[in-house]
Write a protein that holds these residues in place. Structure first.
Motif, PDB file in Angstrom:
ATOM      1  N   SER A  46      46.641 -63.953  80.352  1.00  0.00           N
ATOM      2  CA  SER A  46      46.744 -63.155  79.051  1.00  0.00           C
ATOM      3  C   SER A  46      45.044 -63.558  78.183  1.00  0.00           C
ATOM      4  N   HIS A  47      44.335 -64.349  78.714  1.00  0.00           N
ATOM      5  CA  HIS A  47      42.788 -64.475  78.480  1.00  0.00           C
ATOM      6  C   HIS A  47      41.936 -65.081  79.585  1.00  0.00           C
ATOM      7  N   THR A  48      40.736 -65.095  79.543  1.00  0.00           N
ATOM      8  CA  THR A  48      39.904 -65.628  80.721  1.00  0.00           C
ATOM      9  C   THR A  48      39.922 -67.293  80.478  1.00  0.00           C
ATOM     10  N   SER A  49      40.275 -67.699  79.109  1.00  0.00           N
ATOM     11  CA  SER A  49      40.061 -69.182  79.096  1.00  0.00           C
ATOM     12  C   SER A  49      40.926 -69.757  80.074  1.00  0.00           C
ATOM     13  N   ALA A  50      42.052 -68.998  80.947  1.00  0.00           N
ATOM     14  CA  ALA A  50      42.862 -69.706  81.793  1.00  0.00           C
ATOM     15  C   ALA A  50      42.380 -70.337  82.763  1.00  0.00           C
ATOM     16  N   PHE A  77      45.934 -59.428  80.640  1.00  0.00           N
ATOM     17  CA  PHE A  77      47.010 -58.700  80.247  1.00  0.00           C
ATOM     18  C   PHE A  77      47.708 -58.976  79.163  1.00  0.00           C
ATOM     19  N   ARG A  78      48.042 -58.300  78.133  1.00  0.00           N
ATOM     20  CA  ARG A  78      48.952 -58.659  77.294  1.00  0.00           C
ATOM     21  C   ARG A  78      49.990 -57.548  76.917  1.00  0.00           C
ATOM     22  N   ASN A  79      51.258 -57.993  76.431  1.00  0.00           N
ATOM     23  CA  ASN A  79      52.357 -57.052  76.081  1.00  0.00           C
ATOM     24  C   ASN A  79      52.053 -56.801  74.664  1.00  0.00           C
ATOM     25  N   GLU A  80      51.034 -55.666  74.476  1.00  0.00           N
ATOM     26  CA  GLU A  80      50.636 -55.372  73.342  1.00  0.00           C
ATOM     27  C   GLU A  80      50.930 -53.703  72.874  1.00  0.00           C
ATOM     28  N   ASN A  81      51.113 -53.445  71.494  1.00  0.00           N
ATOM     29  CA  ASN A  81      51.302 -52.047  71.152  1.00  0.00           C
ATOM     30  C   ASN A  81      49.970 -51.544  71.086  1.00  0.00           C
ATOM     31  N   HIS A 140      43.393 -51.621  71.052  1.00  0.00           N
ATOM     32  CA  HIS A 140      44.154 -52.570  71.740  1.00  0.00           C
ATOM     33  C   HIS A 140      44.461 -51.814  73.035  1.00  0.00           C
ATOM     34  N   GLU A 141      44.571 -52.577  74.284  1.00  0.00           N
ATOM     35  CA  GLU A 141      45.011 -51.989  75.348  1.00  0.00           C
ATOM     36  C   GLU A 141      45.834 -53.224  76.024  1.00  0.00           C
ATOM     37  N   ASN A 142      46.912 -52.754  76.888  1.00  0.00           N
ATOM     38  CA  ASN A 142      47.668 -53.781  77.293  1.00  0.00           C
ATOM     39  C   ASN A 142      46.814 -54.435  78.780  1.00  0.00           C
ATOM     40  N   PHE A 166      39.425 -56.313  79.609  1.00  0.00           N
ATOM     41  CA  PHE A 166      38.680 -57.377  80.365  1.00  0.00           C
ATOM     42  C   PHE A 166      37.885 -58.191  79.125  1.00  0.00           C
ATOM     43  N   GLN A 167      37.942 -59.609  79.759  1.00  0.00           N
ATOM     44  CA  GLN A 167      37.068 -60.342  79.019  1.00  0.00           C
ATOM     45  C   GLN A 167      35.973 -61.104  79.526  1.00  0.00           C
ATOM     46  N   MET A 168      35.090 -61.825  79.182  1.00  0.00           N
ATOM     47  CA  MET A 168      34.202 -62.519  79.733  1.00  0.00           C
ATOM     48  C   MET A 168      34.036 -63.984  79.121  1.00  0.00           C
ATOM     49  N   LEU A 207      34.461 -55.432  64.035  1.00  0.00           N
ATOM     50  CA  LEU A 207      35.274 -55.369  65.095  1.00  0.00           C
ATOM     51  C   LEU A 207      35.150 -56.830  65.772  1.00  0.00           C
ATOM     52  N   GLU A 208      36.337 -57.315  66.017  1.00  0.00           N
ATOM     53  CA  GLU A 208      36.515 -58.808  66.622  1.00  0.00           C
ATOM     54  C   GLU A 208      35.841 -58.692  68.090  1.00  0.00           C
ATOM     55  N   LEU A 209      34.770 -59.395  68.332  1.00  0.00           N
ATOM     56  CA  LEU A 209      34.184 -59.193  69.474  1.00  0.00           C
ATOM     57  C   LEU A 209      34.197 -60.486  70.567  1.00  0.00           C
ATOM     58  N   PHE A 238      33.295 -69.416  74.568  1.00  0.00           N
ATOM     59  CA  PHE A 238      33.490 -68.070  74.020  1.00  0.00           C
ATOM     60  C   PHE A 238      34.189 -67.428  74.821  1.00  0.00           C
ATOM     61  N   GLY A 239      35.026 -66.411  74.245  1.00  0.00           N
ATOM     62  CA  GLY A 239      35.719 -65.199  74.971  1.00  0.00           C
ATOM     63  C   GLY A 239      35.478 -63.925  74.522  1.00  0.00           C
ATOM     64  N   LEU A 240      34.472 -63.348  75.256  1.00  0.00           N
ATOM     65  CA  LEU A 240      34.091 -62.098  74.802  1.00  0.00           C
ATOM     66  C   LEU A 240      34.683 -60.967  75.273  1.00  0.00           C
ATOM     67  N   THR A 273      35.696 -55.237  77.092  1.00  0.00           N
ATOM     68  CA  THR A 273      35.922 -54.035  77.019  1.00  0.00           C
ATOM     69  C   THR A 273      35.636 -53.244  75.510  1.00  0.00           C
ATOM     70  N   ARG A 274      35.703 -54.164  74.481  1.00  0.00           N
ATOM     71  CA  ARG A 274      35.315 -53.769  73.333  1.00  0.00           C
ATOM     72  C   ARG A 274      33.735 -53.744  73.374  1.00  0.00           C
ATOM     73  N   LEU A 275      33.066 -54.400  74.240  1.00  0.00           N
ATOM     74  CA  LEU A 275      31.690 -54.442  74.015  1.00  0.00           C
ATOM     75  C   LEU A 275      31.421 -53.102  74.607  1.00  0.00           C
TER      76      LEU A 275
END
Ligand code: FA5
Length: 350
Positions: A169-173, A202-206, A211-213, A216-218, A287-289, A315-317, A320-322
């Protein structure tokens, strides 16, 4: 050789010669070598033979069995080769010398911003790491100071596999694995850990305009002696000005993530509406980036690093939003839409 054995051998030779596919061959295998097959049937005649005859007869039956089994194996190889040949012949020819059609395709906007970010961090001595999309609960949550039933898990509902693993659900993994990979060089050779790891999350998102399900993060981490929030702010500013090639309004506000202490939210002024408010920024103008913070001592400890001696930032950039902000993509869903015409308009001449 006994007449019955010879007759069966001739019968077998005639039938295997006619076989054209693997399933017919298998039928032959069963009818000759199966439990109720003809070769097994030959052994039933043994009772009527003298002990001496029985010896030769038994050996002949065994030889026939080996002969049939070898012939079937050989035929199977031959049939498989023929099937492959036929399949290859049916394939369209691929001409490696054909000229490239330069009108086709362009890099995806996310690939472009990812490469820009990688270049910035590479020049600052960061390694670029690759990481799996399927991870364990430990990697995604527990190693990050998020035990089972911690409310922070609710923010990152994702997709679980039947074996208990999950789509990250995040690259912090990847943080824990990175610390473990480089801790020896840190402690024994004094080499700071500097790594970024871009990846799909991946996230179970509306879903909505921002917001996408699947996105990408970095992630980025730096660990050494005496790393402070000033280092974090310096790296964030350097990266953003290199990517946007102009001054961007940013704001840093407190944010809670169990794996950092203190934690921040780094927002940028929305470049779609110029800060006025629009669906892309949930009408807030910001925008939260890139959430970030100083790595929590528990997380360093779990990665085998002594938090009394070393500190670090992470940090978790939101890549996709960028990409949205950089290329003026109003709706995040257009980036996963797969329309080449749609995507090429953002990146045509890159
Ligand atoms: C996290 O994922 C933390 N792992 C980030 C982090 C790393 C904090 C290291 C501290 C230290 P968050 O859930 O806020 O945090 O997501 C980070 C960024 O990913 C967001 O700011 C946003 O840019 C992007 N993001 C999150 N969810 C989505 C989504 N559904 N669609 C598109 N982008 C998203």
């Amino acid at each position: 050789m006994n007449e019955n054995i010879l007759e069966l051998k001739n019968l077998f030779d005639a039938s295997i010669a006619k076989v054209l596919d693997a399933s017919a061959l298998d039928e032959i295998r069963v009818s000759y070598l199966g439990k109720n097959g003809s070769v097994t049937g030959l052994l039933k005649n043994m009772g009527a033979l003298s002990p001496d005859e029985r010896k030769t007869y038994g050996k002949d039956v065994n030889d026939l069995k080996n002969y049939i089994s070898g012939a079937i194996d050989e035929k199977l190889i031959y049939l498989n080769e023929q099937a492959l040949k036929k399949e290859l012949e049916a394939m369209p020819e691929f001409d490696v010398s054909a000229p490239v059609d330069t009108d086709r395709g362009s890099y995806h906007p996310i690939t472009l911003v990812q490469r820009q970010c990688e270049n910035v961090f590479r020049t600052m001595g960061f390694t670029i790491e690759d990481y799996s999309e399927i991870v364990t609960d430990y990697e995604c949550f527990e190693a990050l100071n998020i035990p089972k039933f911690h409310p922070a898990r609710d923010m990152q509902d994702t997709y679980y596999l039947e074996n208990g693993q999950l789509l990250k659900s995040h690259t912090s993994a990847a943080q824990n694995a990175i610390y473990k990979k480089y801790k020896k060089a840190l402690v024994e050779e004094g080499k700071p850990i500097r790594a970024i790891f871009p990846g799909r999350c991946f996230r179970n998102e509306n879903t909505d305009a921002c917001h996408e399900n699947t996105f990408f993060q970095m992630e980025g981490v730096m660990v050494d002696k005496n790393i402070s929030i000033s280092n974090l702010i310096f790296f964030m500013k350097t990266m953003l000005s290199a990517v946007f090639e102009k001054d961007i309004n940013v704001r840093l506000r407190p944010g809670f993530f169990p794996f950092v202490e203190p934690g921040f939210e780094l927002d940028i002024s929305c470049l779609i509406c110029g800060g006025e408010g629009c669906p892309s920024c949930k009408h807030s103008g910001w925008l939260e980036l890139c959430p970030c913070g100083m790595i929590h001592p528990n997380v360093l400890r779990e990665g085998g690093i002594d938090p009394e001696e070393y500190t670090g930032f992470a940090f978790g950039l939101g890549l996709t939003r960028l990409a949205m902000m950089k290329y003026g993509v109003k709706d995040i869903r257009d980036l996963n839409g797969g329309s080449l015409a749609n995507l090429a308009q953002f990146t045509e001449d890159k």
